[in-house]
Design an enzyme around this catalytic site. Structure first.
Site, PDB file in Angstrom:
ATOM      1  N   LYS A 101       2.068   4.522   2.671  1.00 14.92           N
ATOM      2  CA  LYS A 101       1.355   5.374   1.725  1.00 14.92           C
ATOM      3  C   LYS A 101       0.506   6.430   2.448  1.00 14.92           C
ATOM      4  O   LYS A 101       0.368   7.552   1.971  1.00 14.92           O
ATOM      5  CB  LYS A 101       0.504   4.527   0.777  1.00 14.92           C
ATOM      6  N   TYR A 106       2.547  -1.455   3.716  1.00 16.12           N
ATOM      7  CA  TYR A 106       2.339  -0.657   2.511  1.00 16.12           C
ATOM      8  C   TYR A 106       1.347   0.477   2.775  1.00 16.12           C
ATOM      9  O   TYR A 106       1.608   1.639   2.446  1.00 16.12           O
ATOM     10  CB  TYR A 106       1.850  -1.563   1.383  1.00 16.12           C
ATOM     11  N   GLY A 166      11.586   5.224  -9.611  1.00 15.30           N
ATOM     12  CA  GLY A 166      10.814   4.045 -10.011  1.00 15.30           C
ATOM     13  C   GLY A 166      10.401   4.131 -11.460  1.00 15.30           C
ATOM     14  O   GLY A 166       9.317   3.691 -11.841  1.00 15.30           O
TER      15      GLY A 166
END
Length: 183
Positions: A156, A152, A10
């Site tokens: 995480k 999400y 990323g």
């Protein structure tokens, strides 16, 4: 960092870009991955101005085979990986009752499973060298949850548990695993 090779996922923008440029400023060589090759090339060019090697490798973290292949390509092109910064991530923000299963699957595939496959592929060289550093970028959403971010937050939170387990498995081999939870 000087003389060490760091793989950053990323790395084409945001936190990943900032991490890559900080590693370069410290004299570390870089293997940069992301899906956006033109932006990744810009980051690599900026890093090279610091006098370090910086190579780009396109990869979609949702594609498990591509993730494993990119680690192999980095090792072939640049040598053993000393540090991994697992930063790539996606969101599919939506209230759970409206969240499509395919969006859930993509978030888990990129954020959690992609990180697992990346780190697993890079660990062999670290174990042989009895040295390595892995930094996994999580989020405060993984600690506290967030409305509209079930996928999400779950991904995480999973990274936090993954990192804690890895740290216990590899600490005696001089391989550190850390999690950073921005936000």
């Amino acid at each position: 960092m000087k003389g060490k090779l760091t793989l950053v996922t990323g790395a084409s923008r945001g936190i990943g870009r900032a991490i890559a440029l900080r590693v370069a400023a410290g004299g570390g060589d870089l293997a940069l991955t992301a899906r956006d090759l033109p932006r990744l090339e810009e980051v690599a060019a900026e890093a090279r101005k610091q006098g370090v090697r910086a190579e780009v490798f396109a990869a979609d973290m949702a594609d498990g085979q591509a993730v494993e292949d990119v680690v192999a390509a980095v090792q072939t092109a640049m040598g053993e990986i000393h540090h991994v910064v697992a930063n790539a991530g996606v969101t599919a923000d939506q209230l759970t009752m409206r969240l499509k299963p395919e969006d859930w699957d993509r978030v888990i595939a990129v954020n959690l499973t992609g990180t697992f496959r990346l780190v697993k592929a890079a660990l062999g060289g670290m174990v042989r060298a009895r040295y390595g550093r892995v930094v996994i970028i999580s989020s405060v959403a993984g600690l506290m949850g967030n409305p509209g971010q079930a996928a999400y937050a779950a991904s995480k939170a999973g990274l936090i548990g993954f990192a804690k387990s890895l740290a216990k498995e590899l600490g005696s081999r001089n391989i550190t695993i850390n999690v950073v939870a921005p936000g």
